[in-house]
Write a protein that holds these residues in place. Sequence first.
Motif, PDB file in Angstrom:
ATOM      1  N   ALA A   1     -83.780 -55.627 -70.736  1.00 52.45           N
ATOM      2  CA  ALA A   1     -82.469 -56.070 -70.231  1.00 52.45           C
ATOM      3  C   ALA A   1     -81.475 -54.904 -70.222  1.00 52.45           C
ATOM      4  N   GLU A   2     -81.549 -54.069 -71.245  1.00 53.18           N
ATOM      5  CA  GLU A   2     -80.675 -52.896 -71.336  1.00 53.18           C
ATOM      6  C   GLU A   2     -80.869 -52.017 -70.086  1.00 53.18           C
ATOM      7  N   GLN A   3     -82.146 -51.771 -69.757  1.00 51.86           N
ATOM      8  CA  GLN A   3     -82.450 -50.930 -68.604  1.00 51.86           C
ATOM      9  C   GLN A   3     -82.002 -51.584 -67.304  1.00 51.86           C
ATOM     10  N   LYS A   4     -82.252 -52.897 -67.174  1.00 47.87           N
ATOM     11  CA  LYS A   4     -81.908 -53.600 -65.928  1.00 47.87           C
ATOM     12  C   LYS A   4     -80.394 -53.607 -65.703  1.00 47.87           C
ATOM     13  N   LEU A   5     -79.642 -53.728 -66.780  1.00 55.73           N
ATOM     14  CA  LEU A   5     -78.177 -53.702 -66.645  1.00 55.73           C
ATOM     15  C   LEU A   5     -77.691 -52.321 -66.212  1.00 55.73           C
ATOM     16  N   LYS A   6     -78.338 -51.294 -66.737  1.00 54.02           N
ATOM     17  CA  LYS A   6     -78.002 -49.939 -66.284  1.00 54.02           C
ATOM     18  C   LYS A   6     -78.340 -49.777 -64.805  1.00 54.02           C
ATOM     19  N   ASP A   7     -79.551 -50.220 -64.433  1.00 51.24           N
ATOM     20  CA  ASP A   7     -79.977 -50.106 -63.031  1.00 51.24           C
ATOM     21  C   ASP A   7     -79.030 -50.845 -62.090  1.00 51.24           C
TER      22      ASP A   7
ATOM     23  N   GLY B   1     -81.759 -67.492 -65.730  1.00 54.14           N
ATOM     24  CA  GLY B   1     -80.343 -67.274 -66.048  1.00 54.14           C
ATOM     25  C   GLY B   1     -80.036 -65.806 -66.292  1.00 54.14           C
ATOM     26  N   ILE B   2     -80.972 -65.114 -66.913  1.00 55.90           N
ATOM     27  CA  ILE B   2     -80.799 -63.677 -67.188  1.00 55.90           C
ATOM     28  C   ILE B   2     -80.772 -62.867 -65.893  1.00 55.90           C
ATOM     29  N   VAL B   3     -81.782 -63.059 -65.046  1.00 56.71           N
ATOM     30  CA  VAL B   3     -81.834 -62.243 -63.821  1.00 56.71           C
ATOM     31  C   VAL B   3     -80.703 -62.601 -62.861  1.00 56.71           C
ATOM     32  N   GLN B   4     -80.287 -63.862 -62.850  1.00 60.34           N
ATOM     33  CA  GLN B   4     -79.147 -64.246 -61.996  1.00 60.34           C
ATOM     34  C   GLN B   4     -77.854 -63.582 -62.490  1.00 60.34           C
ATOM     35  N   SER B   5     -77.668 -63.539 -63.804  1.00 61.60           N
ATOM     36  CA  SER B   5     -76.438 -62.944 -64.341  1.00 61.60           C
ATOM     37  C   SER B   5     -76.372 -61.451 -64.018  1.00 61.60           C
ATOM     38  N   ILE B   6     -77.508 -60.781 -64.141  1.00 63.26           N
ATOM     39  CA  ILE B   6     -77.552 -59.357 -63.778  1.00 63.26           C
ATOM     40  C   ILE B   6     -77.288 -59.196 -62.276  1.00 63.26           C
ATOM     41  N   GLU B   7     -77.787 -60.158 -61.487  1.00 61.92           N
ATOM     42  CA  GLU B   7     -77.560 -60.124 -60.028  1.00 61.92           C
ATOM     43  C   GLU B   7     -76.069 -60.170 -59.690  1.00 61.92           C
ATOM     44  N   VAL B   8     -75.299 -60.937 -60.457  1.00 63.45           N
ATOM     45  CA  VAL B   8     -73.855 -61.040 -60.228  1.00 63.45           C
ATOM     46  C   VAL B   8     -73.224 -59.647 -60.330  1.00 63.45           C
ATOM     47  N   LEU B   9     -73.549 -58.954 -61.399  1.00 64.99           N
ATOM     48  CA  LEU B   9     -72.987 -57.613 -61.619  1.00 64.99           C
ATOM     49  C   LEU B   9     -73.425 -56.657 -60.505  1.00 64.99           C
ATOM     50  N   ARG B  10     -74.715 -56.691 -60.204  1.00 68.43           N
ATOM     51  CA  ARG B  10     -75.247 -55.802 -59.157  1.00 68.43           C
ATOM     52  C   ARG B  10     -74.547 -56.050 -57.823  1.00 68.43           C
ATOM     53  N   THR B  11     -74.292 -57.332 -57.512  1.00 66.84           N
ATOM     54  CA  THR B  11     -73.692 -57.675 -56.224  1.00 66.84           C
ATOM     55  C   THR B  11     -72.244 -57.187 -56.143  1.00 66.84           C
ATOM     56  N   PHE B  12     -71.494 -57.319 -57.223  1.00 59.39           N
ATOM     57  CA  PHE B  12     -70.125 -56.766 -57.250  1.00 59.39           C
ATOM     58  C   PHE B  12     -70.152 -55.267 -56.941  1.00 59.39           C
ATOM     59  N   LYS B  13     -71.082 -54.564 -57.572  1.00 57.09           N
ATOM     60  CA  LYS B  13     -71.182 -53.115 -57.347  1.00 57.09           C
ATOM     61  C   LYS B  13     -71.624 -52.822 -55.913  1.00 57.09           C
TER      62      LYS B  13
END
Lengths: 452, 452
Positions: free
Chosen positions: A68-74, A292-304
Motif C-alpha cells: 500500500a505504501e508503494q501504491k500510494l507513492k505511485d 475499498g483500498i484500491v478505490q481509495s487510492i484511485e481517488v488520489l490518483r485521479t485528483f493528480k
Amino acid sequence: MKKLLGTSLLLLSLTVFGQVQEDSIQFSKISIEILNNGKSYTELKDLTKNIGHRLSGSEAYEKSVKWAEQKLKDAGADKVWLQEVMIPVWERGKESLQIKTSNGTWKGLKMLSLGNSEGTGGKDISGEIIMVKSMEEYEKLPAEKVKDKIIFFNYPFSQSFVETFRGYGDAAKYRTTAASLTAKKGGKFAIIRSLSSAFDDVPHTGAMRYEDKVNKIPAVAIGNTTADELEKLLKSQKITAKLNSNCEMKGEKLSHSVIGEITGKKDKSVIVVGGHLDSWDVGEGAHDDGTGIVQSIEVLRTFKKLGIQNNHTIRVVCFANEENGVKGGIQYGKTAKENNEKHLFALESDAGGFTPRGISLEMDDAKRNQIKGWSALFFPYGVYNFEGKYSGTDIYPLHDMGVPTAELVPDSQRYFDIHHTEEDTFEKVNRRELLLGAVAMTQIIYMIDKNW
Amino acid sequence: MKKLLGTSLLLLSLTVFGQVQEDSIQFSKISIEILNNGKSYTELKDLTKNIGHRLSGSEAYEKSVKWAEQKLKDAGADKVWLQEVMIPVWERGKESLQIKTSNGTWKGLKMLSLGNSEGTGGKDISGEIIMVKSMEEYEKLPAEKVKDKIIFFNYPFSQSFVETFRGYGDAAKYRTTAASLTAKKGGKFAIIRSLSSAFDDVPHTGAMRYEDKVNKIPAVAIGNTTADELEKLLKSQKITAKLNSNCEMKGEKLSHSVIGEITGKKDKSVIVVGGHLDSWDVGEGAHDDGTGIVQSIEVLRTFKKLGIQNNHTIRVVCFANEENGVKGGIQYGKTAKENNEKHLFALESDAGGFTPRGISLEMDDAKRNQIKGWSALFFPYGVYNFEGKYSGTDIYPLHDMGVPTAELVPDSQRYFDIHHTEEDTFEKVNRRELLLGAVAMTQIIYMIDKNW
C-alpha cells in the motif's frame, strides 16, 4: 428595487447554473478517466493474487503494508507514512469438526472457527448436539439441558430484506454471542449456521466476542447445506459432535495503518477516504476490503491525473485491523485528536466492490441536505440513494469526534454470498462495477473539497 | 362550500393515502414471497443445465418449448398454448480461423462466426488482413485496397459510457454491417473485434445482416485479447488469414412461441409480460434470455400464489426467435391484431437477470407520468429509474400498434462481458438479483392491472 432583486436572482441563478455545469463536466471527466485508465482492478489483482488474504498479525498483512505504501507513492501522494498501531494476533491453525450419527461412523463437516475464538488446544472435545432455531428458543432452554452439550444455533439468514445488510444485522448476534451464551449454561462449544445469503455449503467466519468473566469456549460456523442436513438428522436421532482446533489469541503486536495524502492548496484541514487493509484469513479479501483500498487510492490518483486543485488535504487511509479489533480506526482517531488536526469529512468504502447505488451520510441535517442537493449530478452515474444514515466502522472514531462521515453504498445482493469466506476472491469482482465505485467516491470528495 | 370542499379534499387524501398504503403492503408481500419462495433460480438452472443453449430451429429450442409449456402450467396458468411461428434455421457447423505471420507458421485464433453469416462451404478462403479502426477509416479505403482482402474492423467497445447498452449501441453497426461493407469493395470476408466490455479473449457472436443485392461473404468475431495481438502484429508485418466455416442459412421451419395466461376477472383486455425463449448457440442462454423467461413465469405464479385478483388478463409470452429474426414478436403482434385483442400494456425482460434499477417506459407522457407517480413505492426495492424511453425487441410490434410498452432495466455493468458467448451460463446469475427483477416486474404488472 424589485427589478434589482430580479437581476440579482438572475445573476445568482446563472452563477448556480454555471457551477452545476462546471461540476457536471468535472463529474464526466472523472468518470471517463477512471473507466478508461483506472488502476483499481489491476491493483486489486496484484493485492489478491500476489499477497492474498492478510489477517492482522500475519506476514501477509505486513507485506500488504509495504504494498500500500508503494501504491500510494505511485499514485502521486505528496506524503506517505505508516501509522503505528498495536493489533491483536489471532491464529487459526488446524481445525476439524466431525459428527457421529446413529450408525456409529464419524463424518467430517466443512467448517471454520469464528474469528477470535479459542480452540480446543489440539484436543478433541465432544458432546451431544442440541439445536435451537432462535435466541428465544435458547433462552428457554434450562441450564441442565445445555450442560456438557454442543449448542447448534441454526438461525437462518433472512432472505426477506431487500438490503442484505439488514439480513446480516439481523443474524449477527448469533455469531458474536453464541460462545458466551453457551458457556454461561455450561455447554462445551457452539456451532452456528453461517451468516450467508447463499444456498451453498461455504462456511463464513467473522468476529465473535467473549463476555467478561465467562468461560472462553470455542465457536465455529458451518455452511447452509451442512446446517440443513444436520437439522434433518437431528429430527430422527441423537448426534455427537467432536471438535479439534488450534485457534488461539496470541496477544498483541506492533503493526501499521498506511496513509498517503495530497496537501491542501488553501488549507491543511483533512478529508479522509479509506478502507481496511486487513482481511480474514480465508479467500483473498477481495470484496472485503481490497476493493475499498484500491478505490481509495484511485481517488488520489485521479485528483493528480486530472490536475484537480484540492483546497483541503485529501488523505487516503488504509486502516489496519478492521476485522478483529478496529485498532487502526481507533488509533487514527486518537492521533488526529492528539495532533489537533481538523477533519472536514471522512468517507469509507467497506461494503464490497459492487456497482454503486448511493452514499450513506452520518452527519447533521444541514450537511446531509446540502449533499442531497447535489443528487442530480450523481444520477447519471447510477448513484441515487442518499437516505442511509450510517458510515464505515473504521471512521466511527472520527464520527464520535464530530466529523461528518459517510460510506459508499454498493449494490448489496452478492456480498453475503461470499463475505468472510474462501469465495471472496478477485474473480468475484467485476472491473466496471469496481471502477464505478471509485468514480462515485472521487466525485463526492471533489464536491466536499470544493464546497466545504 | 369551502368547508365542504375541505372535507372532500381530506376524504380524497385519506383515500389516496389508504391506496398507497394498500399498494405498499402488496409490494412487500410480493417481494417477501418471491425472495423466499420464488422458483426463477431453480427453473433457470433446469433450463440452462438440462436444455442449454437453444437457437431457433435447433432440437434444444423445441425441447425448451415443451419445457416452457409445462412450467406455465405448473405456475397455475388458466390456459397455455403454442403460437405457430415460421422461424429461420441457421446452423454454425465447424469453423476455424488461422493467421500466418511472417515466420510462415499458421496459428489458430479463437473465433465465432456471426449469427446469420454464410460460411465458406467447408473450403479455405484466405487473403491478407487489412485493419481499420473505425467506419470512417474504412470508408476512406479505396476499393482496390479492399479487393481480395480480409477486412479487420478493430473498433473497441467504449468503456466511457456508464450504461453499457450505450457502448453496445455505439459498436453494434460493425457487427451488423461489416460483411456487406467488405463485400461491396470486393473483400473476401470480414473479421470484427467482439462487442465486449470485458478484457478477455472470449469471442461474442450475434446477428449480422446482409444488404440486398450484395455478395454474401462471411463475417466472424474475435475476442479483445486476440484483436489487440493482431493489431500489434499488423504494425510490423503482413498477415494472411484463412477461414474455413460451415455456417449456413437453411431456410425456414415451423416452430412456436409459448403463451400462458390467467384470465381477467373484470375484462379480457391483455397485459403481456415476457422474454425470449431462444438463445444463441453458445453458452447456456442464461442472462440472454433465460432470466427473462423464468422471471415472466414468476410474475404469473406470484399472482396465483398470493391470490391477487387480476382485473385484466395477464399473459406470459415466451417469444420464439428474438436473436436472429424476431419472428415470434412479429407473429404475436400480427395475431393480436387479427384477433382484435385489446392490449393494455406489455413488459419485456431482456437485458439480463442482474439487480434491477428501473423500468424503461415507451408510451405517451400522461401514462409515463402516472407510472413515475408510483416511484416512491418502488424505491425500497432499488427501482428508481423511470427515465428510459425504450422497450423490448419482441414487443416492438405491439408498440407499433399503439400499445404502451416497457422493459425491465437491470444493472448493465456485467452484461456485455458475457453477452452472446460461451460464458453466458447459469453460474453468472445471482439468485437474489434474478429474483428482485421478478419482484419489480410483478409489482409494475400489479399496478398497471389495478389502475389501467
